[in-house]
Design a protein around this motif. Sequence first.
Motif, PDB file in Angstrom:
ATOM      1  N   ASP A 278      53.530  36.081  25.548  1.00  0.00           N
ATOM      2  CA  ASP A 278      52.758  37.478  24.745  1.00  0.00           C
ATOM      3  C   ASP A 278      53.824  38.182  23.951  1.00  0.00           C
ATOM      4  N   HIS A 279      54.136  37.533  22.861  1.00  0.00           N
ATOM      5  CA  HIS A 279      55.273  37.971  22.047  1.00  0.00           C
ATOM      6  C   HIS A 279      54.712  39.494  21.361  1.00  0.00           C
ATOM      7  N   GLY A 280      53.544  39.531  20.914  1.00  0.00           N
ATOM      8  CA  GLY A 280      52.923  40.660  20.197  1.00  0.00           C
ATOM      9  C   GLY A 280      52.484  41.795  20.905  1.00  0.00           C
ATOM     10  N   GLY A 281      52.434  41.420  22.197  1.00  0.00           N
ATOM     11  CA  GLY A 281      51.774  42.427  23.233  1.00  0.00           C
ATOM     12  C   GLY A 281      50.091  42.380  23.035  1.00  0.00           C
ATOM     13  N   ARG A 282      49.581  41.246  22.678  1.00  0.00           N
ATOM     14  CA  ARG A 282      48.239  41.302  22.394  1.00  0.00           C
ATOM     15  C   ARG A 282      47.205  41.636  23.662  1.00  0.00           C
ATOM     16  N   TYR A 283      47.888  41.135  24.832  1.00  0.00           N
ATOM     17  CA  TYR A 283      47.383  41.531  26.143  1.00  0.00           C
ATOM     18  C   TYR A 283      48.100  42.459  26.856  1.00  0.00           C
ATOM     19  N   ALA A 284      48.558  43.530  26.502  1.00  0.00           N
ATOM     20  CA  ALA A 284      49.360  44.736  27.078  1.00  0.00           C
ATOM     21  C   ALA A 284      48.188  45.289  27.838  1.00  0.00           C
ATOM     22  N   TYR A 285      48.624  46.106  28.754  1.00  0.00           N
ATOM     23  CA  TYR A 285      47.770  46.994  29.762  1.00  0.00           C
ATOM     24  C   TYR A 285      46.816  47.775  28.878  1.00  0.00           C
ATOM     25  N   GLY A 286      47.031  48.288  27.935  1.00  0.00           N
ATOM     26  CA  GLY A 286      46.074  49.319  27.034  1.00  0.00           C
ATOM     27  C   GLY A 286      45.410  48.416  26.202  1.00  0.00           C
ATOM     28  N   ASN A 287      45.439  47.260  26.119  1.00  0.00           N
ATOM     29  CA  ASN A 287      44.559  46.647  25.065  1.00  0.00           C
ATOM     30  C   ASN A 287      43.588  45.818  25.747  1.00  0.00           C
ATOM     31  N   GLN A 288      43.521  45.598  27.135  1.00  0.00           N
ATOM     32  CA  GLN A 288      42.584  44.849  27.664  1.00  0.00           C
ATOM     33  C   GLN A 288      41.192  45.075  27.612  1.00  0.00           C
ATOM     34  N   PRO A 289      40.879  46.330  27.477  1.00  0.00           N
ATOM     35  CA  PRO A 289      39.227  46.629  27.260  1.00  0.00           C
ATOM     36  C   PRO A 289      39.160  46.091  25.670  1.00  0.00           C
ATOM     37  N   ILE A 290      39.868  46.287  24.655  1.00  0.00           N
ATOM     38  CA  ILE A 290      39.596  45.794  23.355  1.00  0.00           C
ATOM     39  C   ILE A 290      39.525  44.366  23.300  1.00  0.00           C
ATOM     40  N   ILE A 291      40.486  43.606  23.807  1.00  0.00           N
ATOM     41  CA  ILE A 291      40.396  42.245  24.010  1.00  0.00           C
ATOM     42  C   ILE A 291      39.269  41.743  24.807  1.00  0.00           C
ATOM     43  N   ALA A 292      38.875  42.326  25.805  1.00  0.00           N
ATOM     44  CA  ALA A 292      37.383  42.030  26.403  1.00  0.00           C
ATOM     45  C   ALA A 292      36.210  42.083  25.798  1.00  0.00           C
ATOM     46  N   GLN A 293      36.331  43.104  24.732  1.00  0.00           N
ATOM     47  CA  GLN A 293      35.204  43.052  23.835  1.00  0.00           C
ATOM     48  C   GLN A 293      35.345  42.070  22.975  1.00  0.00           C
ATOM     49  N   TRP A 294      36.275  41.870  22.432  1.00  0.00           N
ATOM     50  CA  TRP A 294      36.775  40.721  21.348  1.00  0.00           C
ATOM     51  C   TRP A 294      36.189  39.554  22.014  1.00  0.00           C
ATOM     52  N   ASN A 295      36.511  39.063  23.038  1.00  0.00           N
ATOM     53  CA  ASN A 295      36.274  37.863  23.760  1.00  0.00           C
ATOM     54  C   ASN A 295      34.704  37.891  23.762  1.00  0.00           C
ATOM     55  N   LEU A 296      34.020  38.802  24.117  1.00  0.00           N
ATOM     56  CA  LEU A 296      32.354  38.913  24.235  1.00  0.00           C
ATOM     57  C   LEU A 296      31.841  38.696  23.023  1.00  0.00           C
ATOM     58  N   ALA A 297      32.706  39.197  21.984  1.00  0.00           N
ATOM     59  CA  ALA A 297      31.981  39.021  20.608  1.00  0.00           C
ATOM     60  C   ALA A 297      31.976  37.353  20.215  1.00  0.00           C
ATOM     61  N   ARG A 298      33.108  36.879  20.682  1.00  0.00           N
ATOM     62  CA  ARG A 298      33.041  35.475  20.545  1.00  0.00           C
ATOM     63  C   ARG A 298      31.837  34.634  21.435  1.00  0.00           C
ATOM     64  N   LEU A 299      31.842  35.104  22.406  1.00  0.00           N
ATOM     65  CA  LEU A 299      30.606  34.452  23.377  1.00  0.00           C
ATOM     66  C   LEU A 299      29.175  34.428  22.604  1.00  0.00           C
TER      67      LEU A 299
END
Length: 487
Positions: A278-299
Amino acid sequence: MNFPFDNSYARLPEEFFSPAKPAGVAAPRLLLFNEALADQLGIERDGATDDELAQVFSGQRLVEGSQPLAQAYAGHQFGQFVPQLGDGRAILLGEVVNRQGRRFDLQLKGAGRTLFSRGGDGLAPIGPVLREFLVSEAMYALGVPTTRALAAVATGATVERERPLPGAILTRVAASHLRIGTVQLFAARGNRQALNTLVEYTLQRHYPDHPIDPTPAMTLLQAVCEQQARLVARWMALGFIHGVMNTDNMTLSGETIDYGPCAFMDQYDPQTRFSSIDHGGRYAYGNQPIIAQWNLARLAEALLPTETKPNASLEQAKAIIEQFMPRYEQLWLEAFNAKLGLAEVIEGDRQRLEHLHTLMQAGTADFTQTFRGLARWLQTEELAALPAGLQQQPELPAWLADWQQRLTRQGRTSTAVAQAMNRVNPYVIPRNHKVEAVLTAAEQGNLTPFKQMLAAVRRPYEEGPEQAEFSTPAPLTERVYQTFCGT
């Protein structure tokens, strides 16, 4: 041995999976077996020996009713869509239905190549196998929805990674291995019939009592969004960092899956990450809720082709995805309020919590010890109960006074509040430096430290001599800054 197999996934159309066969293993040896979980699953062992268990849980002996297969799925990996992934080093043995009627997948990880291996060897080193065993059992003890570990077997073979490592196989138990990426696979192929089959199957398996409103696809989206909001809120309340929140690593059931480069945060910092990839910190601790929403948008995007009224469904899907963050924030605040001994949420609670997080970050305070320390402070009012860096923050006395005033409005004694806090704030978590130490020992043939740590994380809220060794943060010389997938 008798397994109550009933393999519903194997009865789905052939595009959902590929038949698979576990690779041959010359010298399987049982490392760990979860007796309590086997009992919960209704697996009858009839006095099976360790050698017999090793044969079964390395895939060398297939129990009657097993139908080994590798599941097909796609997924976004670090934001880039891969149209076909699938089980490249995992083989689903089948599904068992326990005495309570609950269905579980039994899957072997590290059991050899499948149709979906994409050039990989399909094997697993002992370190990642034991990491998943340890952390998934810790998460279960912490009350987090998670896959679990039933068995770990050494293969006797060497796995080539950065250096040669002993090989092993994990038996993973899950409510299912259905993922957002499973839906994405059929959407990418334009296979509407398979999508409809998958939606119906998932609703029947995981959400049979969920009201259908107004269509099956949107019902599924709403249900998965709720489960993921609850899951990520629990992660955040424990300082857990998944490390690789790709869409193929988010389950439709809402369980935590794939403990690769995962870790628990020591010093509080929202930008904390450990994953070596995770070189850019995409999945850093504070990003997890945002990423979850992004993933759900893909669903949501993947589900839309099933709808007969695409424009109306698009608007509904947007509304469901937009509701995710407010729902998550509500659950997040409730979880952190509980950590502070607060039974309900009122105005001002968010600001108080955010202020505490600011003080924790400024003082490089240990996340887990801060909340256990606050419970001790309530009973002693001694700042020494708190992490040293937090003690030194000039604004801390004012924050403590404000928190104590908020607590008095509940009408409970300090002792009662502290006891309630200690029921939700763990004393022991799988601290990264300890995890690495016990895995290194296991690679060298000494499983005793691992078993000691496993016993401690299975009782995370207890304070005692067996837990104390695993409760403290790492000294500077032992801090772990990177974790690895093992693929």
